[in-house]
Every structure is written in structure tokens, then in C-alpha cells.
Design a protein around this motif. Structure first.
Motif, PDB file in Angstrom:
ATOM      1  N   UNK A 279      35.074  53.082  27.237  1.00  0.00           N
ATOM      2  CA  UNK A 279      34.475  52.335  28.341  1.00  0.00           C
ATOM      3  C   UNK A 279      35.061  52.845  29.659  1.00  0.00           C
ATOM      4  N   UNK A 280      34.352  52.583  30.759  1.00  0.00           N
ATOM      5  CA  UNK A 280      34.855  52.916  32.096  1.00  0.00           C
ATOM      6  C   UNK A 280      34.893  51.628  32.904  1.00  0.00           C
ATOM      7  N   UNK A 281      36.037  51.339  33.524  1.00  0.00           N
ATOM      8  CA  UNK A 281      36.254  50.061  34.204  1.00  0.00           C
ATOM      9  C   UNK A 281      36.825  50.296  35.596  1.00  0.00           C
ATOM     10  N   UNK A 282      36.425  49.452  36.539  1.00  0.00           N
ATOM     11  CA  UNK A 282      37.027  49.454  37.867  1.00  0.00           C
ATOM     12  C   UNK A 282      37.236  48.012  38.311  1.00  0.00           C
ATOM     13  N   UNK A 283      38.210  47.799  39.189  1.00  0.00           N
ATOM     14  CA  UNK A 283      38.516  46.459  39.696  1.00  0.00           C
ATOM     15  C   UNK A 283      38.212  46.403  41.190  1.00  0.00           C
ATOM     16  N   UNK A 284      37.325  45.484  41.571  1.00  0.00           N
ATOM     17  CA  UNK A 284      36.885  45.343  42.951  1.00  0.00           C
ATOM     18  C   UNK A 284      37.247  43.962  43.479  1.00  0.00           C
ATOM     19  N   UNK A 285      37.872  43.915  44.642  1.00  0.00           N
ATOM     20  CA  UNK A 285      38.125  42.649  45.333  1.00  0.00           C
ATOM     21  C   UNK A 285      37.089  42.495  46.440  1.00  0.00           C
TER      22      UNK A 285
ATOM     23  N   UNK B 292      27.767  46.632  46.570  1.00  0.00           N
ATOM     24  CA  UNK B 292      28.893  47.580  46.562  1.00  0.00           C
ATOM     25  C   UNK B 292      29.198  48.023  45.129  1.00  0.00           C
ATOM     26  N   UNK B 293      29.170  47.082  44.202  1.00  0.00           N
ATOM     27  CA  UNK B 293      29.442  47.404  42.799  1.00  0.00           C
ATOM     28  C   UNK B 293      28.366  48.320  42.225  1.00  0.00           C
ATOM     29  N   UNK B 294      27.111  48.062  42.560  1.00  0.00           N
ATOM     30  CA  UNK B 294      26.013  48.916  42.097  1.00  0.00           C
ATOM     31  C   UNK B 294      26.201  50.345  42.603  1.00  0.00           C
ATOM     32  N   UNK B 295      26.505  50.485  43.876  1.00  0.00           N
ATOM     33  CA  UNK B 295      26.719  51.812  44.447  1.00  0.00           C
ATOM     34  C   UNK B 295      27.884  52.527  43.777  1.00  0.00           C
TER      35      UNK B 295
ATOM     36  N   UNK C 262      30.924  39.928  54.203  1.00  0.00           N
ATOM     37  CA  UNK C 262      29.938  41.013  54.172  1.00  0.00           C
ATOM     38  C   UNK C 262      30.554  42.408  54.123  1.00  0.00           C
ATOM     39  N   UNK C 263      31.550  42.655  54.964  1.00  0.00           N
ATOM     40  CA  UNK C 263      32.120  43.997  55.064  1.00  0.00           C
ATOM     41  C   UNK C 263      33.482  44.103  54.396  1.00  0.00           C
ATOM     42  N   UNK C 264      33.807  43.156  53.551  1.00  0.00           N
ATOM     43  CA  UNK C 264      35.144  43.120  52.945  1.00  0.00           C
ATOM     44  C   UNK C 264      35.051  43.310  51.435  1.00  0.00           C
ATOM     45  N   UNK C 265      35.065  44.568  51.022  1.00  0.00           N
ATOM     46  CA  UNK C 265      35.164  44.922  49.612  1.00  0.00           C
ATOM     47  C   UNK C 265      36.200  46.035  49.497  1.00  0.00           C
ATOM     48  N   UNK C 266      37.088  45.905  48.539  1.00  0.00           N
ATOM     49  CA  UNK C 266      38.148  46.912  48.385  1.00  0.00           C
ATOM     50  C   UNK C 266      38.352  47.223  46.903  1.00  0.00           C
ATOM     51  N   UNK C 267      38.425  48.512  46.597  1.00  0.00           N
ATOM     52  CA  UNK C 267      38.675  48.946  45.224  1.00  0.00           C
ATOM     53  C   UNK C 267      40.179  48.882  44.967  1.00  0.00           C
ATOM     54  N   UNK C 268      40.580  47.990  44.075  1.00  0.00           N
ATOM     55  CA  UNK C 268      41.997  47.855  43.740  1.00  0.00           C
ATOM     56  C   UNK C 268      42.417  48.865  42.679  1.00  0.00           C
ATOM     57  N   UNK C 269      41.522  49.138  41.732  1.00  0.00           N
ATOM     58  CA  UNK C 269      41.757  50.146  40.697  1.00  0.00           C
ATOM     59  C   UNK C 269      40.468  50.946  40.553  1.00  0.00           C
ATOM     60  N   UNK C 270      40.571  52.257  40.735  1.00  0.00           N
ATOM     61  CA  UNK C 270      39.392  53.109  40.624  1.00  0.00           C
ATOM     62  C   UNK C 270      38.892  53.203  39.189  1.00  0.00           C
ATOM     63  N   UNK C 271      37.768  53.878  39.033  1.00  0.00           N
ATOM     64  CA  UNK C 271      37.153  53.997  37.712  1.00  0.00           C
ATOM     65  C   UNK C 271      38.125  54.639  36.723  1.00  0.00           C
ATOM     66  N   UNK C 272      38.330  53.941  35.615  1.00  0.00           N
ATOM     67  CA  UNK C 272      39.295  54.365  34.607  1.00  0.00           C
ATOM     68  C   UNK C 272      38.625  54.379  33.247  1.00  0.00           C
ATOM     69  N   UNK C 273      38.689  55.507  32.562  1.00  0.00           N
ATOM     70  CA  UNK C 273      38.120  55.591  31.218  1.00  0.00           C
ATOM     71  C   UNK C 273      39.155  55.118  30.203  1.00  0.00           C
ATOM     72  N   UNK C 274      38.726  54.228  29.328  1.00  0.00           N
ATOM     73  CA  UNK C 274      39.619  53.647  28.321  1.00  0.00           C
ATOM     74  C   UNK C 274      38.994  53.853  26.945  1.00  0.00           C
TER      75      UNK C 274
END
Length: 253
Positions: free
Chosen positions: A78-84, A133-136, A88-100
Motif C-alpha cells: 500500500x502507499x500512504x501519506x499523512x495530511x494535516x 488537496x488529497x485528490x491532487x 482553505x489555504x492550510x494543508x500540510x503534508x506531515x509524512x510524504x507518500x510511503x510504500x508499505x
């Protein structure tokens, strides 16, 4: 002249590889599941509650049943990422895409989650922009999932931006399912809102937790369902809703 000759030689090699089929600049790794964990970090979430979310996600990835489900996805994984997210303009990737693909890799991901700092602190609640943002992110991540899902967890309704149903429908058109984890400590009726405006798509479902203390157990069941696709039961303090395949509406199993 020598530098130019080397540059032209490199371009010629790339050109030949591309048209011979040995090189593909757009190639993506196939995985069983692409999963965005989109975590509410708006003003309604205190720092203690944010930590409970991080600890809950980490504990879920350490759970033996979830580890077993991940092992079953091998060799694709699986590939997972964590988004906070918040306004409207406040989205931050806490952990980039990670293959597990293994339990060991899942445990390492859990450690990253446990150490994650709060990158978005306060602000309004814009679920629509969080989903967009998640879709993109899914579209640009270099993976191609047999299944694609966005987890939206939060403790309140959207109060900024467009309706999350707009982004949900857009995601569904692209084959991306939106699942929800509604935390009911401030809004006991949040279940109805998530059912109507947030969750949707093939196999979509909604879990609820009475408060942030129930979050870990709900998240564990959520991940297990998403990774394995196997039926799950709601834990004490939680409720489970799935999409009715005939009507498209959420229902309790």
C-alpha cells in the motif's frame, strides 16, 4: 564543445530509450491501495486532541490485525501519506507518500506518525479544500492503486469554503472513495453531516468515535477495513456506516 557533445550524447541516449520502450518518464508503481490520512488540525482541535489523533493512527499501524492485512497485500503493498488540514489555504503534508509492503515497514511508518509535529495549528474547517488537496496528491504521487481512498477525520462541520460534497463527487468521478471518521465530542449530530456531505464512492463507510479517546480503536477498525476489505464490527463508543450498493446511501450494517 566537449560539454556540448556529452550533453547531446545524453539526450540521444534518452531519446532512443524512450522510443524503444526501455524508458517511461510517466511510469507509476502499482500498489493495492493508495490512502490519504487527512487529519483535522483546525481551531476546534486542541494540541492534546491532535496528539491523541497521532497516537491513535500510530497504534492502528502497530495493531497485529492491521499488520496482517498489510502483509496480505504483498508484493504490491500500500502507499500512504499523512495530511494535516484546516482552513482553505492550510494543508500540510506531515509524512510524504510511503510504500508499505511488510509489517516492519508499517512499524517504521507508525514511528514517523508518533513523532509528527503539528504543522497546521488552528484555523477554520475547510473539508472541500482538504479533499481537493488529497485528490491532487494522489494524482501526482508516482503510484497507481488498484483502490484509492481518502480518510477524512474531524470533530466538526465545514465552516469555510465550498461544500465538501463538491470535492467528494469530484473524487468519486476519478475512482477515489472518501471514508470518514467523525469525532462526536462537540457535535453529537456530526454523523448525519458526514453521511450526507462527506463520505461516498464504492465501498465507502463512516466510523464514529464518541471522543478523541475512542479515536485509536475506531482508526484501527477503519484501517483494517480499508486495507483488507473485510467486514468489521463497530467497537464500544463507535458506530459504523457503509454505503448501500443499491441506493448509494450510507446505512448501518
Amino acid at each position: 564543445m566537449r560539454r556540448l557533445a556529452r550533453h547531446l550524447s545524453t539526450l540521444t541516449t534518452v531519446f532512443c530509450l524512450y522510443f524503444s520502450g526501455s524508458f517511461d518518464a510517466t511510469a507509476s508503481q502499482t500498489v493495492d491501495l493508495e490512502l490519504v490520512l487527512a487529519v483535522d488540525s483546525s481551531s476546534s482541535v486542541t494540541d492534546d486532541e491532535f496528539r491523541l489523533q497521532m497516537l491513535g493512527i500510530a497504534a492502528a499501524f502497530e495493531d497485529p490485525s492491521v499488520l496482517g492485512a498489510i502483509e496480505e497485500t504483498a508484493p504490491l503493498g500500500i502507499a500512504v501519506t499523512l495530511l494535516q488540514w484546516s482552513s482553505n489555504a492550510a494543508q500540510a503534508v506531515a509524512i510524504g507518500w510511503t510504500k508499505i509492503t511488510s509489517g516492519q515497514e508499517a512499524l517504521l511508518f507508525a514511528q514517523q506518525v508518533r513523532r509528527s509535529r503539528r504543522l497546521v495549528s488552528g484555523g477554520a474547517t475547510s473539508m472541500n479544500n482538504a479533499i481537493i488537496h488529497a485528490v491532487q496528491s494522489i494524482q501526482r504521487n508516482g503510484f497507481e492503486g488498484l483502490r484509492k481512498a481518502i480518510d477524512v477525520s474531524g470533530d466538526g462541520r465545514a465552516n469555510e469554503g465550498k461544500s465538501p460534497a463538491i470535492a467528494r463527487d469530484y473524487a468519486n468521478q476519478l475512482g477515489i472513495t472518501i471514508n470518514g471518521l467523525a469525532i462526536l465530542n462537540e457535535e453529537p449530530e456530526l454523523t448525519d453531516y458526514y453521511q450526507a456531505w462527506v463520505v461516498g464512492g464504492p465501498g465507502s463507510f463512516l466510523l464514529t468515535a464518541d471522543d478523541f479517546d475512542d479515536f485509536a480503536e475506531a482508526m484501527q477498525r477503519k484501517l483494517l477495513f480499508e486495507i483488507s476489505g473485510a467486514p468489521i464490527a463497530a467497537a464500544p463508543g463507535t458506530s459504523l456506516y457503509v454505503q448501500d450498493q443499491s441506493t448509494g446511501m450510507p446505512r448501518q450494517p
